[in-house]
Design a protein around this motif. Sequence first.
Motif, PDB file in Angstrom:
ATOM      1  N   ASN A   1      50.275  19.568  34.978  1.00  0.00           N
ATOM      2  CA  ASN A   1      50.960  18.911  36.014  1.00  0.00           C
ATOM      3  C   ASN A   1      51.664  17.827  35.397  1.00  0.00           C
ATOM      4  O   ASN A   1      52.935  17.619  35.845  1.00  0.00           O
ATOM      5  CB  ASN A   1      50.148  18.499  37.147  1.00  0.00           C
ATOM      6  CG  ASN A   1      50.901  17.631  38.158  1.00  0.00           C
ATOM      7  OD1 ASN A   1      51.654  18.331  39.118  1.00  0.00           O
ATOM      8  ND2 ASN A   1      50.572  16.402  38.415  1.00  0.00           N
TER       9      ASN A   1
ATOM     10  N   GLN B   1      56.969   9.485  28.487  1.00  0.00           N
ATOM     11  CA  GLN B   1      56.328   9.756  29.817  1.00  0.00           C
ATOM     12  C   GLN B   1      54.914   8.812  29.610  1.00  0.00           C
ATOM     13  O   GLN B   1      54.453   8.474  30.669  1.00  0.00           O
ATOM     14  CB  GLN B   1      55.664  11.404  29.863  1.00  0.00           C
ATOM     15  CG  GLN B   1      56.911  12.289  30.318  1.00  0.00           C
ATOM     16  CD  GLN B   1      56.195  13.680  30.526  1.00  0.00           C
ATOM     17  OE1 GLN B   1      56.639  14.692  29.746  1.00  0.00           O
ATOM     18  NE2 GLN B   1      55.434  13.755  31.327  1.00  0.00           N
TER      19      GLN B   1
ATOM     20  N   HIS C   1      48.440  15.406  41.464  1.00  0.00           N
ATOM     21  CA  HIS C   1      49.435  15.498  42.188  1.00  0.00           C
ATOM     22  C   HIS C   1      50.320  14.290  42.384  1.00  0.00           C
ATOM     23  O   HIS C   1      51.214  14.151  43.268  1.00  0.00           O
ATOM     24  CB  HIS C   1      48.635  15.346  43.881  1.00  0.00           C
ATOM     25  CG  HIS C   1      47.793  16.415  44.126  1.00  0.00           C
ATOM     26  ND1 HIS C   1      46.598  16.605  43.792  1.00  0.00           N
ATOM     27  CD2 HIS C   1      48.049  17.690  44.471  1.00  0.00           C
ATOM     28  CE1 HIS C   1      45.991  17.954  44.069  1.00  0.00           C
ATOM     29  NE2 HIS C   1      47.044  18.489  44.526  1.00  0.00           N
ATOM     30  N   CYS C   2      50.052  13.225  41.550  1.00  0.00           N
ATOM     31  CA  CYS C   2      51.099  12.038  41.510  1.00  0.00           C
ATOM     32  C   CYS C   2      52.477  12.259  40.778  1.00  0.00           C
ATOM     33  O   CYS C   2      52.384  13.385  39.975  1.00  0.00           O
ATOM     34  CB  CYS C   2      50.238  11.022  40.960  1.00  0.00           C
ATOM     35  SG  CYS C   2      50.090  11.063  39.152  1.00  0.00           S
ATOM     36  N   ARG C   3      53.352  11.359  40.927  1.00  0.00           N
ATOM     37  CA  ARG C   3      54.511  11.377  40.063  1.00  0.00           C
ATOM     38  C   ARG C   3      54.443  10.209  39.132  1.00  0.00           C
ATOM     39  O   ARG C   3      55.126  10.112  38.346  1.00  0.00           O
ATOM     40  CB  ARG C   3      55.801  11.225  40.948  1.00  0.00           C
ATOM     41  CG  ARG C   3      55.915  10.078  41.983  1.00  0.00           C
ATOM     42  CD  ARG C   3      57.185  10.189  42.851  1.00  0.00           C
ATOM     43  NE  ARG C   3      57.384   9.073  43.650  1.00  0.00           N
ATOM     44  CZ  ARG C   3      57.718   7.924  43.259  1.00  0.00           C
ATOM     45  NH1 ARG C   3      58.143   7.674  41.771  1.00  0.00           N
ATOM     46  NH2 ARG C   3      58.079   7.106  44.112  1.00  0.00           N
ATOM     47  N   LYS C   4      53.779   9.310  39.614  1.00  0.00           N
ATOM     48  CA  LYS C   4      53.712   8.150  38.492  1.00  0.00           C
ATOM     49  C   LYS C   4      51.890   7.541  38.611  1.00  0.00           C
ATOM     50  O   LYS C   4      51.454   7.543  39.653  1.00  0.00           O
ATOM     51  CB  LYS C   4      54.523   6.993  39.211  1.00  0.00           C
ATOM     52  CG  LYS C   4      54.405   5.547  38.076  1.00  0.00           C
ATOM     53  CD  LYS C   4      55.260   4.532  38.583  1.00  0.00           C
ATOM     54  CE  LYS C   4      56.840   4.997  38.278  1.00  0.00           C
ATOM     55  NZ  LYS C   4      57.870   3.895  38.535  1.00  0.00           N
TER      56      LYS C   4
ATOM     57  N   GLU D   1      54.613  12.225  45.636  1.00  0.00           N
ATOM     58  CA  GLU D   1      55.940  12.733  46.014  1.00  0.00           C
ATOM     59  C   GLU D   1      56.107  11.997  47.377  1.00  0.00           C
ATOM     60  O   GLU D   1      57.633  11.853  47.361  1.00  0.00           O
ATOM     61  CB  GLU D   1      55.802  14.099  45.982  1.00  0.00           C
ATOM     62  CG  GLU D   1      55.761  14.863  44.719  1.00  0.00           C
ATOM     63  CD  GLU D   1      57.073  14.543  43.483  1.00  0.00           C
ATOM     64  OE1 GLU D   1      57.979  14.098  44.127  1.00  0.00           O
ATOM     65  OE2 GLU D   1      56.542  14.417  42.464  1.00  0.00           O
TER      66      GLU D   1
ATOM     67  N   LYS E   1      55.785  18.385  35.717  1.00  0.00           N
ATOM     68  CA  LYS E   1      56.394  17.395  36.639  1.00  0.00           C
ATOM     69  C   LYS E   1      56.902  16.142  36.196  1.00  0.00           C
ATOM     70  O   LYS E   1      57.289  15.286  36.690  1.00  0.00           O
ATOM     71  CB  LYS E   1      55.445  16.933  38.028  1.00  0.00           C
ATOM     72  CG  LYS E   1      54.997  18.233  38.724  1.00  0.00           C
ATOM     73  CD  LYS E   1      54.334  18.134  39.858  1.00  0.00           C
ATOM     74  CE  LYS E   1      54.062  19.433  40.892  1.00  0.00           C
ATOM     75  NZ  LYS E   1      53.047  19.064  41.925  1.00  0.00           N
ATOM     76  N   SER E   2      56.787  16.198  34.958  1.00  0.00           N
ATOM     77  CA  SER E   2      57.385  14.811  34.082  1.00  0.00           C
ATOM     78  C   SER E   2      56.816  13.524  34.648  1.00  0.00           C
ATOM     79  O   SER E   2      57.411  12.703  35.230  1.00  0.00           O
ATOM     80  CB  SER E   2      58.872  14.566  34.136  1.00  0.00           C
ATOM     81  OG  SER E   2      59.577  15.636  33.534  1.00  0.00           O
ATOM     82  N   VAL E   3      55.380  13.615  35.116  1.00  0.00           N
ATOM     83  CA  VAL E   3      54.753  12.034  35.552  1.00  0.00           C
ATOM     84  C   VAL E   3      54.820  11.249  34.572  1.00  0.00           C
ATOM     85  O   VAL E   3      54.729  11.429  33.179  1.00  0.00           O
ATOM     86  CB  VAL E   3      53.354  12.845  35.722  1.00  0.00           C
ATOM     87  CG1 VAL E   3      52.340  11.352  36.149  1.00  0.00           C
ATOM     88  CG2 VAL E   3      53.097  13.983  36.847  1.00  0.00           C
TER      89      VAL E   3
END
Length: 206
Positions: free
Chosen positions: A54, A131, A29-32, A163, A58-60
Amino acid sequence: MNHSKIKRRYSNSEEGVISEDFLVPCLQHCRKYRRVTYSFTSAALKSWAGSLVNIINKSVTIEILCDMTEVLSLDEQLSIALSQSFNDVDRQRVIEKHQDTIILTALSFDNDKKNYGARLKLLDYLIANNQLELRFAYPKKIERFSDITNPLYHKKMGYFVFEDNSSIAFSGSWNETSNGAYYNGETCMVFSTVTNSDAYNIPYNE
């Protein structure tokens, strides 16, 4: 990310493991993801299995600061992946080689973390695509400890940014390795910015 489902403490035990119970749900669920650790190995991707689709979709971004004085010399595949990211030509070659099939590769690895070929492709792609960024720490000698010739960077903590800009952080004993997140006798404490009492306890900020 539903912070209410996150526990305050995780450990590798008969009841569960850090990888499946904490790390993978956050990576889904994270972005970073930012992390400081003593060691990182290419096998760490095994502890991320279940979140790679994911991460790719989502380009985490994953940023890891680690001490690689010993590990790098023992992890040939990690050395190869890093060397391919040193210049734009090699980086673009790796991206073009894998970009059409990387989602299928991620799906394959999420379903079978023993898929060594998929793991190597994902490692190459994540590093080449910026990434997965590795930085190396070389701790300074402290004068009063001059008898210790080779101090190690041995901190182990990190955090996830989601997010909605909320964060979940942790501090514990486990390294960013497959054994650390799954097999070894490790534990970590967890903090959430959604919980008021934790708002000032995040180990470090973005």
